[in-house]
Structure formats: structure tokens, C-alpha cells
Design a protein around this motif. Sequence first.
Motif, PDB file in Angstrom:
ATOM      1  N   MET A   1       6.537  25.486  39.000  1.00 26.49           N
ATOM      2  CA  MET A   1       5.216  24.943  39.198  1.00 26.49           C
ATOM      3  C   MET A   1       5.341  23.555  39.805  1.00 26.49           C
ATOM      4  O   MET A   1       6.203  22.781  39.426  1.00 26.49           O
ATOM      5  CB  MET A   1       4.494  24.824  37.867  1.00 26.49           C
ATOM      6  N   ASN A   2       4.409  23.272  40.689  1.00 26.83           N
ATOM      7  CA  ASN A   2       4.443  21.936  41.261  1.00 26.83           C
ATOM      8  C   ASN A   2       3.632  20.975  40.401  1.00 26.83           C
ATOM      9  O   ASN A   2       2.986  21.360  39.439  1.00 26.83           O
ATOM     10  CB  ASN A   2       3.963  21.952  42.723  1.00 26.83           C
ATOM     11  N   SER A   3       3.616  19.714  40.764  1.00 25.37           N
ATOM     12  CA  SER A   3       3.008  18.674  39.933  1.00 25.37           C
ATOM     13  C   SER A   3       1.485  18.794  39.887  1.00 25.37           C
ATOM     14  O   SER A   3       0.860  18.336  38.950  1.00 25.37           O
ATOM     15  CB  SER A   3       3.417  17.288  40.443  1.00 25.37           C
ATOM     16  N   GLU A   4       0.870  19.404  40.900  1.00 28.34           N
ATOM     17  CA  GLU A   4      -0.585  19.532  40.899  1.00 28.34           C
ATOM     18  C   GLU A   4      -1.064  20.626  39.940  1.00 28.34           C
ATOM     19  O   GLU A   4      -2.102  20.491  39.315  1.00 28.34           O
ATOM     20  CB  GLU A   4      -1.089  19.849  42.312  1.00 28.34           C
ATOM     21  N   THR A   5      -0.340  21.713  39.816  1.00 29.69           N
ATOM     22  CA  THR A   5      -0.774  22.821  38.961  1.00 29.69           C
ATOM     23  C   THR A   5      -0.422  22.603  37.495  1.00 29.69           C
ATOM     24  O   THR A   5      -1.062  23.169  36.623  1.00 29.69           O
ATOM     25  CB  THR A   5      -0.159  24.146  39.442  1.00 29.69           C
ATOM     26  N   THR A   6       0.561  21.804  37.204  1.00 26.96           N
ATOM     27  CA  THR A   6       0.949  21.586  35.812  1.00 26.96           C
ATOM     28  C   THR A   6      -0.166  20.933  35.002  1.00 26.96           C
ATOM     29  O   THR A   6      -0.500  21.433  33.934  1.00 26.96           O
ATOM     30  CB  THR A   6       2.243  20.757  35.735  1.00 26.96           C
ATOM     31  N   PRO A   7      -0.790  19.871  35.445  1.00 27.44           N
ATOM     32  CA  PRO A   7      -1.881  19.318  34.640  1.00 27.44           C
ATOM     33  C   PRO A   7      -3.045  20.309  34.477  1.00 27.44           C
ATOM     34  O   PRO A   7      -3.669  20.346  33.421  1.00 27.44           O
ATOM     35  CB  PRO A   7      -2.326  18.080  35.410  1.00 27.44           C
ATOM     36  N   LEU A   8      -3.351  21.087  35.498  1.00 24.79           N
ATOM     37  CA  LEU A   8      -4.414  22.072  35.385  1.00 24.79           C
ATOM     38  C   LEU A   8      -4.063  23.138  34.354  1.00 24.79           C
ATOM     39  O   LEU A   8      -4.906  23.556  33.553  1.00 24.79           O
ATOM     40  CB  LEU A   8      -4.702  22.722  36.741  1.00 24.79           C
ATOM     41  N   ALA A   9      -2.826  23.577  34.358  1.00 23.59           N
ATOM     42  CA  ALA A   9      -2.396  24.586  33.398  1.00 23.59           C
ATOM     43  C   ALA A   9      -2.434  24.023  31.972  1.00 23.59           C
ATOM     44  O   ALA A   9      -2.856  24.709  31.032  1.00 23.59           O
ATOM     45  CB  ALA A   9      -0.992  25.079  33.742  1.00 23.59           C
ATOM     46  N   VAL A  10      -2.020  22.791  31.828  1.00 23.17           N
ATOM     47  CA  VAL A  10      -2.047  22.164  30.510  1.00 23.17           C
ATOM     48  C   VAL A  10      -3.494  21.990  30.051  1.00 23.17           C
ATOM     49  O   VAL A  10      -3.847  22.266  28.899  1.00 23.17           O
ATOM     50  CB  VAL A  10      -1.306  20.799  30.542  1.00 23.17           C
ATOM     51  N   ARG A  11      -4.340  21.519  30.981  1.00 28.25           N
ATOM     52  CA  ARG A  11      -5.742  21.333  30.648  1.00 28.25           C
ATOM     53  C   ARG A  11      -6.402  22.669  30.300  1.00 28.25           C
ATOM     54  O   ARG A  11      -7.187  22.764  29.360  1.00 28.25           O
ATOM     55  CB  ARG A  11      -6.453  20.683  31.836  1.00 28.25           C
ATOM     56  N   ARG A  12      -6.044  23.709  31.048  1.00 24.32           N
ATOM     57  CA  ARG A  12      -6.590  25.043  30.778  1.00 24.32           C
ATOM     58  C   ARG A  12      -6.150  25.544  29.406  1.00 24.32           C
ATOM     59  O   ARG A  12      -6.955  26.063  28.627  1.00 24.32           O
ATOM     60  CB  ARG A  12      -6.147  26.024  31.848  1.00 24.32           C
TER      61      ARG A  12
END
Length: 116
Positions: A1-12
Motif C-alpha cells: 500500500m502506498n502512503s495515500e491509501t494507508t490513512p484511508l484504510a486506517v480511517r475506514r
Amino acid sequence: MNSETTPLAVRRAHLVAECAQQRGDIAYELNLLKAPVERLGGVGQSLMANRKVLLAGGGVALGMLIARPKPVLAIVATGVSAWKIVQNVLPRVMPVVQRVMPQVMPIIRERFGSRF
């Protein structure tokens, strides 16, 4: 996963966990609301089964109130007065009844059988 999708996945994942917590809280609150109704037994089901009769009776009562308000209001006033009397007398009578019942119940059982 790149750095942009990791926060979204964590937030999700955090939002999914929060939604699950809220669902659990709502289920708990709903069970608290259901408990008094369940103690009444099948009253709700019997009311729903007889709703036509209840609605017809309510319609007749409303019609009587509209057509002849004086007698209906007199009956309602009598009922309210009787309710107030019962509410005042009941706290005084119940301790006496509770004290006397253990002595009276064997006599009632002896005379009428074991039904009581």
C-alpha cells in the motif's frame, strides 16, 4: 500500500469499529426498552389481533363524547374521582392486607380446596 491509501484504510477500519460499537449500544438500549413490554406477555399481540374491535370501541366512545358530552363527562369525572380515592386508600389498606393474608389463606384453602 502506498502512503495515500494507508490513512484511508486506517480511517475506514476505525469507522467500521465505531459503527459496530454504536450498533451494539443501540441494541442494548433497544433491549432495555423492550423489557417492560415483554413482561406484559402477549398483550401487544392480543391488542394487534383485536385492533378492529378496539378501534370500533374507540370510535363509539368518541361518537358518544361528541353527541352527548354531558353524560360522558360525568362518567369520566366519576372515574377520575374513584381513581383518586383508590390511590389515597390503597397505601393504607395494603399493609393491613399483607399482615392478615397469611392468617386468612389457610382458612380459605381449607374451605375452598387447594385452588387458592
